[in-house]
Scaffold this motif. Structure first.
Motif, PDB file in Angstrom:
ATOM      1  N   UNK A 188      -1.915 -20.747  21.387  1.00  0.00           N
ATOM      2  CA  UNK A 188      -1.333 -20.330  20.108  1.00  0.00           C
ATOM      3  C   UNK A 188      -2.150 -20.771  18.900  1.00  0.00           C
ATOM      4  N   UNK A 189      -2.915 -21.842  19.068  1.00  0.00           N
ATOM      5  CA  UNK A 189      -3.688 -22.380  17.948  1.00  0.00           C
ATOM      6  C   UNK A 189      -5.160 -22.385  18.320  1.00  0.00           C
ATOM      7  N   UNK A 190      -6.009 -21.906  17.426  1.00  0.00           N
ATOM      8  CA  UNK A 190      -7.428 -21.833  17.696  1.00  0.00           C
ATOM      9  C   UNK A 190      -8.030 -23.232  17.833  1.00  0.00           C
ATOM     10  N   UNK A 191      -9.109 -23.333  18.618  1.00  0.00           N
ATOM     11  CA  UNK A 191      -9.744 -24.610  18.893  1.00  0.00           C
ATOM     12  C   UNK A 191     -10.148 -25.398  17.656  1.00  0.00           C
ATOM     13  N   UNK A 192     -10.862 -24.786  16.686  1.00  0.00           N
ATOM     14  CA  UNK A 192     -11.248 -25.530  15.479  1.00  0.00           C
ATOM     15  C   UNK A 192     -10.055 -26.080  14.697  1.00  0.00           C
ATOM     16  N   UNK A 193      -8.952 -25.322  14.667  1.00  0.00           N
ATOM     17  CA  UNK A 193      -7.756 -25.836  13.992  1.00  0.00           C
ATOM     18  C   UNK A 193      -7.177 -27.029  14.737  1.00  0.00           C
ATOM     19  N   UNK A 194      -7.294 -27.009  16.074  1.00  0.00           N
ATOM     20  CA  UNK A 194      -6.833 -28.154  16.853  1.00  0.00           C
ATOM     21  C   UNK A 194      -7.682 -29.386  16.563  1.00  0.00           C
TER      22      UNK A 194
END
Length: 488
Positions: free
Chosen positions: A331-337
């Motif tokens: 649900x959440x992109x890697x860079x945002x994580x």
């Protein structure tokens, strides 16, 4: 190969990879709780005893890119087994009643195992189904970090009740089991690959990394011989520049520098370097604070073993975060994580900076750190491998782990320098305010890391389909890497 054997092998492969990753990480961290015991047993100074940790980190940083390149070729299984054999021999040297110099040789051999993490990721990517390989790679990344939290209290307990050789004996036992596990479970690399090691490049990189880690570990050099320290730093930078130029011109580069220049890979490595510095800084601050005698006006005077138990929330919550991150990534992109994980670690710094009068508060800060580090470590491989060819998995991740090692060393050095600057003349221990200052430095590092993650996220254009890897094949596209997964 029939379906049944493949499924059986897959079931056995995942726990085998996890066990080997945990062992090499735990054994590599054995130097941390045993420094004082080494100093008293071998009658050397604490600075000399500290090299039992530094030399393991150094050999691991040097070995990682070399092993990563070897792991990209057809002899990956042999490379893993040979490396584990070196670790077993090194573990035996730490147990035998030999002089201090041989202990350092043994610790250096144990540190070589730290370079195996990237190869284990390559095995998972080649021989597991797409969805399962992503989760396994994330957990390998997490285990490679929280292994320190497992090895620290066990080694400290054994050293306290059985002596130094007993603690190192644990390393010999588990490394022998890891070698047996790898021999039984790790398959051969897919056919059709080749990998040659750029020996000249490896030597230049080894020199640069040695100087970088030496300067990070020898904090007294900066205060007593500043001119020498600056000169060595300039030489390290020149060597890195020479190595980069050599890699760009080489037909068989140690690291695919052109792939490293990809914005996603470069940004992820910057985040790892700065974020790793901050994460290791908080880890060392909390551990040192917990062991400080109350007579200093702060601290809890914990024994080495008790201080190791403070790492338990870090390891437990780090593992939990690592297990949950692959699901969150849906649900959440890697860079945002990465950005969110950096923010969580920043919260750990805030807790430590504002509330550390009770041991429970240190445990909370350590638990928050574990959550942030676990999710950060689990998200990092996905960001890099999304734009990396399957055949370059080991090489790309090995470079990232070199960056992590240097970042960790820098974090340790920064903590030592800030605390040393906050130590009044004639006193052995720093003022309590020095810990707050170090925490503020860590908060700044995590802000930079979070901003880097957000910048990476902004470069990603939603709805454009799979991300193109450097080999031109979009990640997640049907058939990507499938031909290589069937070989064993």
């Amino acid at each position: 190969m029939s379906t049944a054997p493949m499924r059986s092998g897959t079931r056995a492969l995942v726990p085998a990879l996890m066990f080997v990753a945990l062992v090499v990480a735990a054994v590599g961290s054995l130097g941390t709780p045993l420094v004082t015991s080494v100093a008293t047993t071998f009658h050397v100074s604490l600075d000399s005893a500290q090299w039992t940790l530094t030399i393991a980190l150094l050999s691991g940083a040097v070995a990682t890119p070399v092993l990563g390149r070897l792991g990209a070729g057809p002899h990956r299984r042999a490379t893993i087994l040979a490396t584990l054999a070196i670790v077993v021999v090194g573990s035996a040297l730490t147990v035998l009643p030999l002089p201090f110099a041989w202990l350092l040789v043994g610790r250096a051999a144990q540190g070589v195992g730290l370079g195996l993490t990237a190869l284990l990721m390559g095995v998972a990517r080649d021989h597991l189904p797409e969805e399962r390989s992503a989760a396994t790679i994330a957990l390998i990344s997490v285990v490679s970090i929280i292994g320190a939290g497992v090895g620290y209290p066990l080694a400290a307990l054994l050293a306290e009740f059985g002596g130094l050789r007993t603690a190192y004996g644990l390393g010999l036992l588990v490394t022998a089991l890891a070698l047996l596990t790898a021999w039984r479970s790790v398959p051969a690399a897919p056919a059709g690959r080749s990998a040659r090691v750029n020996v000249a490049g490896a030597i230049v990189l080894a020199g640069a990394l040695f100087l970088a880690l030496f300067l990070a570990g020898e904090r007294s050099l900066w205060s007593r011989h500043l001119a020498v320290a600056v000169t060595l730093a300039v030489v390290a930078v020149l060597l890195l520049g020479l190595w980069t130029t050599s890699e760009l011109r080489s037909r068989t580069p140690l690291v695919d520098v052109r792939a490293v220049r990809h914005p996603a890979v470069a940004g992820a490595n910057i985040a790892m370097f700065v974020g790793g510095s901050g994460m290791y800084l908080l880890l060392t601050l909390i551990t040192r604070y917990a062991q400080t005698p109350p007579g200093a006006g702060y601290g809890f005077g914990l024994t080495t073993f008790a201080a190791g138990l403070v790492l338990v929330p870090f390891s437990v919550l780090g593992f939990v975060a690592g297990r949950l991150t692959p699901r969150v990534r849906e649900r959440i992109d890697g860079p945002l994580l990465l950005a969110g994980s950096a923010a969580v670690v920043g919260c750990g710094f805030v807790v430590f900076a504002t509330a550390r009068s009770g041991l429970a508060e240190l445990l909370v800060a350590m638990g928050v750190l574990g959550l942030g580090v676990g999710s950060f470590s689990a998200a990092m491989p996905g960001v890099i491998l999304a734009v990396t060819p399957t055949s370059e998995t080991s090489s790309a991740m090995s470079f990232n782990y070199v960056v992590r090692s240097v970042g960790y060393s820098l974090g340790s050095a920064i903590g030592g320098l800030v605390l040393a600057a906050g130590t009044a003349t004639g006193r052995l221990l720093p003022d309590d305010d020095a810990y707050t200052t170090a925490a503020l430095v860590g908060i700044a590092a995590m802000v930079i890391t979070a901003m880097t993650g957000l910048a990476l996220a902004r470069r990603r254009t939603p709805g454009t389909g799979p991300t193109a890897a450097p080999d031109g094949v979009p990640v997640g596209a049907p058939g990507r890497g499938r031909s290589s997964r069937t070989g064993s």
